[in-house]
Design a protein around this motif. Structure first.
Motif, PDB file in Angstrom:
ATOM      1  N   ASN A 101      27.258  20.506  42.585  1.00  0.00           N
ATOM      2  CA  ASN A 101      26.439  20.512  41.376  1.00  0.00           C
ATOM      3  C   ASN A 101      26.047  19.076  41.048  1.00  0.00           C
ATOM      4  OD1 ASN A 101      25.314  20.669  38.853  1.00  0.00           O
ATOM      5  ND2 ASN A 101      27.047  21.711  37.888  1.00  0.00           N
ATOM      6  N   THR A 124      18.587  24.777  41.140  1.00  0.00           N
ATOM      7  CA  THR A 124      19.512  24.355  40.093  1.00  0.00           C
ATOM      8  C   THR A 124      20.430  25.502  39.702  1.00  0.00           C
ATOM      9  OG1 THR A 124      17.866  22.784  39.265  1.00  0.00           O
ATOM     10  CG2 THR A 124      19.665  23.384  37.778  1.00  0.00           C
ATOM     11  N   SER A 159      24.590  25.510  39.965  1.00  0.00           N
ATOM     12  CA  SER A 159      25.169  25.315  38.627  1.00  0.00           C
ATOM     13  C   SER A 159      26.672  25.569  38.560  1.00  0.00           C
ATOM     14  CB  SER A 159      24.448  26.206  37.614  1.00  0.00           C
ATOM     15  OG  SER A 159      24.622  27.580  37.952  1.00  0.00           O
TER      16      SER A 159
END
Length: 233
Positions: free
Chosen positions: A44, A61, A65
């Protein structure tokens, strides 16, 4: 000799402007043999990837995450590569990011844990001046299948680069040789002793099982069926 073939994926092109590492893949070679003892993790980065980088690796993303942050995996990565010679294609890029990540944590630069670095891009340019020397181009040149490489992935690219490195440094590309007649210092022709019969040794059941384990790992990395399964059929 223990060697680690390494690749990373990142959020962009420049760690100095805040780009981060989002994936690390390492493939172990010991005495010029793949061991299957590999290391791989997604990370991440706590920021979004640039549009151009996202198009290359496809790691969103949202996907990243819930992955560990770099400081959570740094020590296991360091322990994995500690004391090994590290092999990277275009080494300044990956080392720039990894050094920045380690420095951010207050640790010595990543490169200090390695027993030297080999840049296969530099090697390839010396061997094939004036030609394309990307990883894809080298796979084509050394007949290494990369048909399953739709997007860049750190572990998959490390596996391909390991095959390329072993092919590029083996010193002989075929089982046949063009031999010119050699002469001794007094001009007498030297006798050339022909090669004996080539013995083919079949893989043992344990080796076949280990091979299947490697293929299973490739299946997982490409989220499907790797090309070697097709050849086996």
């Amino acid at each position: 000799m223990r060697q680690i073939v390494l690749d990373t994926e990142t959020t962009g092109l420049n760690p100095r402007t805040g780009d981060r590492v989002i994936e690390v893949g390492c493939v172990e070679i010991f005495n010029r043999k793949l061991t299957g003892n590999n290391y791989h993790c997604y990370i991440n980065p706590e920021r979004e990837s640039d549009e151009g980088a996202l198009a290359v690796h496809g790691l969103t993303t949202e996907f990243l995450s819930d992955k560990p942050k770099f400081h959570e995996i740094a020590h296991e990565l360091r322990d994995f590569i500690q004391g090994a010679q590290v092999i990277i294609h275009n080494a300044p890029f990956d080392l720039g990011f990894l050094n920045a990540e380690f420095t951010r944590m207050g640790l010595p630069p990543f490169v200090q844990y390695c027993d030297g670095v080999i840049d296969t891009l530099v090697q390839a340019k010396e061997l094939h001046p004036g030609k394309r020397n990307s990883l894809d181009a080298l796979c084509d040149r050394y007949d290494i299948s990369n048909a399953h490489r739709k997007l860049h992935g750190a572990l998959l690219d490390s596996e391909l680069l390991a095959d390329v490195y072993l092919a590029m440094t083996r010193g002989q590309n075929s089982l046949t040789m063009d031999v010119e007649e050699e002469t001794s210092s007094d001009g007498e022709a030297l006798e050339i002793v022909p090669l004996g019969e080539i013995i083919v040794v079949a893989a043992s059941s344990d080796e076949l099982a280990e091979h299947d384990t490697v293929l299973a790992g490739l299946d997982k990395s490409v989220k499907g069926t790797c090309v070697w399964r097709t050849y086996a059929v």
